[in-house]
Write a protein that holds these residues in place. Sequence first.
Motif, PDB file in Angstrom:
ATOM      1  N   VAL A  91      -2.640  -1.338   3.113  1.00 55.64           N
ATOM      2  CA  VAL A  91      -3.982  -1.356   2.154  1.00 55.64           C
ATOM      3  C   VAL A  91      -5.078  -1.573   2.993  1.00 55.64           C
ATOM      4  O   VAL A  91      -6.011  -0.247   2.226  1.00 55.64           O
ATOM      5  N   GLU A  92      -5.404  -2.172   3.620  1.00 53.62           N
ATOM      6  CA  GLU A  92      -6.698  -2.678   4.531  1.00 53.62           C
ATOM      7  C   GLU A  92      -7.715  -1.394   5.399  1.00 53.62           C
ATOM      8  O   GLU A  92      -8.320  -0.560   4.986  1.00 53.62           O
ATOM      9  N   LYS A  93      -6.006  -0.478   5.719  1.00 46.89           N
ATOM     10  CA  LYS A  93      -6.371   0.850   6.720  1.00 46.89           C
ATOM     11  C   LYS A  93      -6.748   1.582   5.598  1.00 46.89           C
ATOM     12  O   LYS A  93      -7.761   2.662   5.649  1.00 46.89           O
ATOM     13  N   VAL A  94      -5.670   1.701   4.338  1.00 46.71           N
ATOM     14  CA  VAL A  94      -6.328   3.066   3.577  1.00 46.71           C
ATOM     15  C   VAL A  94      -7.867   2.982   2.936  1.00 46.71           C
ATOM     16  O   VAL A  94      -8.558   3.120   2.277  1.00 46.71           O
ATOM     17  N   GLY A 146      -6.643  10.895   5.148  1.00 48.40           N
ATOM     18  CA  GLY A 146      -6.645  11.381   5.958  1.00 48.40           C
ATOM     19  C   GLY A 146      -5.488  11.550   7.601  1.00 48.40           C
ATOM     20  O   GLY A 146      -5.876  10.872   8.692  1.00 48.40           O
ATOM     21  N   PHE A 147      -4.987   9.983   7.111  1.00 46.20           N
ATOM     22  CA  PHE A 147      -4.243   9.254   8.113  1.00 46.20           C
ATOM     23  C   PHE A 147      -2.668   9.742   8.930  1.00 46.20           C
ATOM     24  O   PHE A 147      -1.631  10.333   7.533  1.00 46.20           O
ATOM     25  N   THR A 148      -2.503   9.665  10.074  1.00 43.80           N
ATOM     26  CA  THR A 148      -0.813  10.307  10.354  1.00 43.80           C
ATOM     27  C   THR A 148      -0.002   9.389  10.080  1.00 43.80           C
ATOM     28  O   THR A 148      -1.155   8.031  10.330  1.00 43.80           O
ATOM     29  N   GLN A 149       1.331   9.321  10.242  1.00 51.17           N
ATOM     30  CA  GLN A 149       2.334   7.969  10.237  1.00 51.17           C
ATOM     31  C   GLN A 149       2.208   7.080  11.590  1.00 51.17           C
ATOM     32  O   GLN A 149       1.752   6.270  11.660  1.00 51.17           O
ATOM     33  N   GLU A 150       1.876   8.101  12.996  1.00 50.38           N
ATOM     34  CA  GLU A 150       1.086   7.193  13.967  1.00 50.38           C
ATOM     35  C   GLU A 150      -0.093   6.174  14.172  1.00 50.38           C
ATOM     36  O   GLU A 150       0.316   5.277  13.749  1.00 50.38           O
ATOM     37  N   GLU A 151      -0.885   7.124  13.565  1.00 48.19           N
ATOM     38  CA  GLU A 151      -2.184   5.677  13.081  1.00 48.19           C
ATOM     39  C   GLU A 151      -2.007   4.286  11.849  1.00 48.19           C
ATOM     40  O   GLU A 151      -2.635   3.770  12.329  1.00 48.19           O
ATOM     41  N   MET A 152      -0.859   5.366  11.390  1.00 47.22           N
ATOM     42  CA  MET A 152      -0.855   3.747  10.150  1.00 47.22           C
ATOM     43  C   MET A 152       0.396   3.404  10.420  1.00 47.22           C
ATOM     44  O   MET A 152       0.100   1.964  10.719  1.00 47.22           O
ATOM     45  N   ALA A 153       1.127   2.994  11.569  1.00 46.53           N
ATOM     46  CA  ALA A 153       2.158   2.493  12.692  1.00 46.53           C
ATOM     47  C   ALA A 153       0.952   1.584  13.446  1.00 46.53           C
ATOM     48  O   ALA A 153       1.963   0.914  13.851  1.00 46.53           O
ATOM     49  N   LYS A 154       0.297   2.329  14.131  1.00 46.14           N
ATOM     50  CA  LYS A 154      -0.393   1.661  15.155  1.00 46.14           C
ATOM     51  C   LYS A 154      -1.725   0.808  14.326  1.00 46.14           C
ATOM     52  O   LYS A 154      -1.349  -0.958  14.679  1.00 46.14           O
ATOM     53  N   ALA A 155      -1.323   0.794  13.399  1.00 45.82           N
ATOM     54  CA  ALA A 155      -2.343   0.286  12.174  1.00 45.82           C
ATOM     55  C   ALA A 155      -1.377  -1.251  11.442  1.00 45.82           C
ATOM     56  O   ALA A 155      -1.612  -2.253  11.382  1.00 45.82           O
ATOM     57  N   LEU A 156      -0.510  -1.529  11.791  1.00 43.01           N
ATOM     58  CA  LEU A 156       0.975  -1.748  10.736  1.00 43.01           C
ATOM     59  C   LEU A 156       1.673  -2.322  12.297  1.00 43.01           C
ATOM     60  O   LEU A 156       2.212  -3.981  11.748  1.00 43.01           O
ATOM     61  N   ASN A 157       1.459  -1.952  13.724  1.00 47.27           N
ATOM     62  CA  ASN A 157       1.795  -2.465  14.562  1.00 47.27           C
ATOM     63  C   ASN A 157       3.633  -2.639  14.740  1.00 47.27           C
ATOM     64  O   ASN A 157       3.754  -3.902  14.984  1.00 47.27           O
ATOM     65  N   ILE A 158       3.189  -1.501  14.007  1.00 50.37           N
ATOM     66  CA  ILE A 158       5.048  -0.958  14.577  1.00 50.37           C
ATOM     67  C   ILE A 158       5.060  -0.158  14.825  1.00 50.37           C
ATOM     68  O   ILE A 158       4.376   0.946  14.905  1.00 50.37           O
ATOM     69  N   SER A 159       6.497   0.362  15.048  1.00 54.56           N
ATOM     70  CA  SER A 159       7.071   2.202  16.105  1.00 54.56           C
ATOM     71  C   SER A 159       6.434   3.071  15.146  1.00 54.56           C
ATOM     72  O   SER A 159       6.254   2.885  13.998  1.00 54.56           O
ATOM     73  N   MET A 160       6.197   4.169  15.909  1.00 54.51           N
ATOM     74  CA  MET A 160       5.916   5.550  14.846  1.00 54.51           C
ATOM     75  C   MET A 160       7.623   5.244  13.488  1.00 54.51           C
ATOM     76  O   MET A 160       7.620   5.558  12.988  1.00 54.51           O
ATOM     77  N   LYS A 186       4.019   6.750  -3.711  1.00 54.46           N
ATOM     78  CA  LYS A 186       2.777   6.456  -3.528  1.00 54.46           C
ATOM     79  C   LYS A 186       1.719   6.321  -1.776  1.00 54.46           C
ATOM     80  O   LYS A 186       1.016   6.185  -1.845  1.00 54.46           O
ATOM     81  N   VAL A 187       3.149   5.918  -0.940  1.00 49.81           N
ATOM     82  CA  VAL A 187       2.716   5.308   0.402  1.00 49.81           C
ATOM     83  C   VAL A 187       2.635   6.425   1.576  1.00 49.81           C
ATOM     84  O   VAL A 187       1.189   6.019   2.224  1.00 49.81           O
ATOM     85  N   LYS A 188       3.358   7.356   0.978  1.00 57.50           N
ATOM     86  CA  LYS A 188       2.842   8.946   1.304  1.00 57.50           C
ATOM     87  C   LYS A 188       1.714   9.344   1.020  1.00 57.50           C
ATOM     88  O   LYS A 188       1.012   9.741   1.708  1.00 57.50           O
ATOM     89  N   GLY A 189       1.638   9.346  -0.307  1.00 62.39           N
ATOM     90  CA  GLY A 189       0.824  10.077  -1.290  1.00 62.39           C
ATOM     91  C   GLY A 189      -0.843   9.715  -0.878  1.00 62.39           C
ATOM     92  O   GLY A 189      -1.942   9.700  -0.286  1.00 62.39           O
ATOM     93  N   TYR A 190      -1.009   7.995  -0.777  1.00 60.15           N
ATOM     94  CA  TYR A 190      -2.249   7.196  -0.198  1.00 60.15           C
ATOM     95  C   TYR A 190      -2.412   7.287   0.843  1.00 60.15           C
ATOM     96  O   TYR A 190      -3.791   7.887   1.808  1.00 60.15           O
ATOM     97  N   SER A 206     -11.384   1.437  -3.378  1.00 60.51           N
ATOM     98  CA  SER A 206     -10.721   0.817  -4.643  1.00 60.51           C
ATOM     99  C   SER A 206      -9.127   0.132  -4.706  1.00 60.51           C
ATOM    100  O   SER A 206      -8.744   0.213  -5.469  1.00 60.51           O
ATOM    101  N   VAL A 207      -8.552   1.072  -3.572  1.00 58.79           N
ATOM    102  CA  VAL A 207      -7.365   0.864  -3.424  1.00 58.79           C
ATOM    103  C   VAL A 207      -6.661  -0.536  -3.529  1.00 58.79           C
ATOM    104  O   VAL A 207      -7.486  -1.634  -2.929  1.00 58.79           O
ATOM    105  N   THR A 208      -5.459  -0.593  -4.400  1.00 56.67           N
ATOM    106  CA  THR A 208      -5.848  -2.544  -4.028  1.00 56.67           C
ATOM    107  C   THR A 208      -3.991  -2.127  -3.909  1.00 56.67           C
ATOM    108  O   THR A 208      -3.435  -1.010  -3.844  1.00 56.67           O
ATOM    109  N   LEU A 209      -3.307  -4.122  -3.590  1.00 59.87           N
ATOM    110  CA  LEU A 209      -2.306  -3.667  -2.724  1.00 59.87           C
ATOM    111  C   LEU A 209      -1.069  -3.601  -4.452  1.00 59.87           C
ATOM    112  O   LEU A 209      -0.059  -2.757  -3.916  1.00 59.87           O
TER     113      LEU A 209
END
Length: 71
Positions: A54-57, A18-32, A9-13, A63-66
């Motif tokens: 969830v906030e980024k997605v 339309g986000f890359t792993q790098e973009e999500m890492a930045k949103a979560l404030n963690i390394s790639m 689900k994480v990868k699918g969402y 409509s996405v939820t935790l």
Amino acid sequence: MERDNNINKVKGYRTMAGFTQEEMAKALNISMVSYRLKETGEREFTESEMRAFVEKVKTTNPSVTLDSIFM
């Protein structure tokens, strides 16, 4: 088995939003590397990381939820 489903689900969402792993890492404030380990299930997401994910997605899918991703 549920954990594998959550990881899928994480990868699918992320990809549907339309986000890359790098973009999500930045949103979560963690390394790639940390993000990749979490997305592949080798590490657990913290509660704050789940909420940030969830906030980024939600920027593309309001409509996405935790629960729809992580429960």
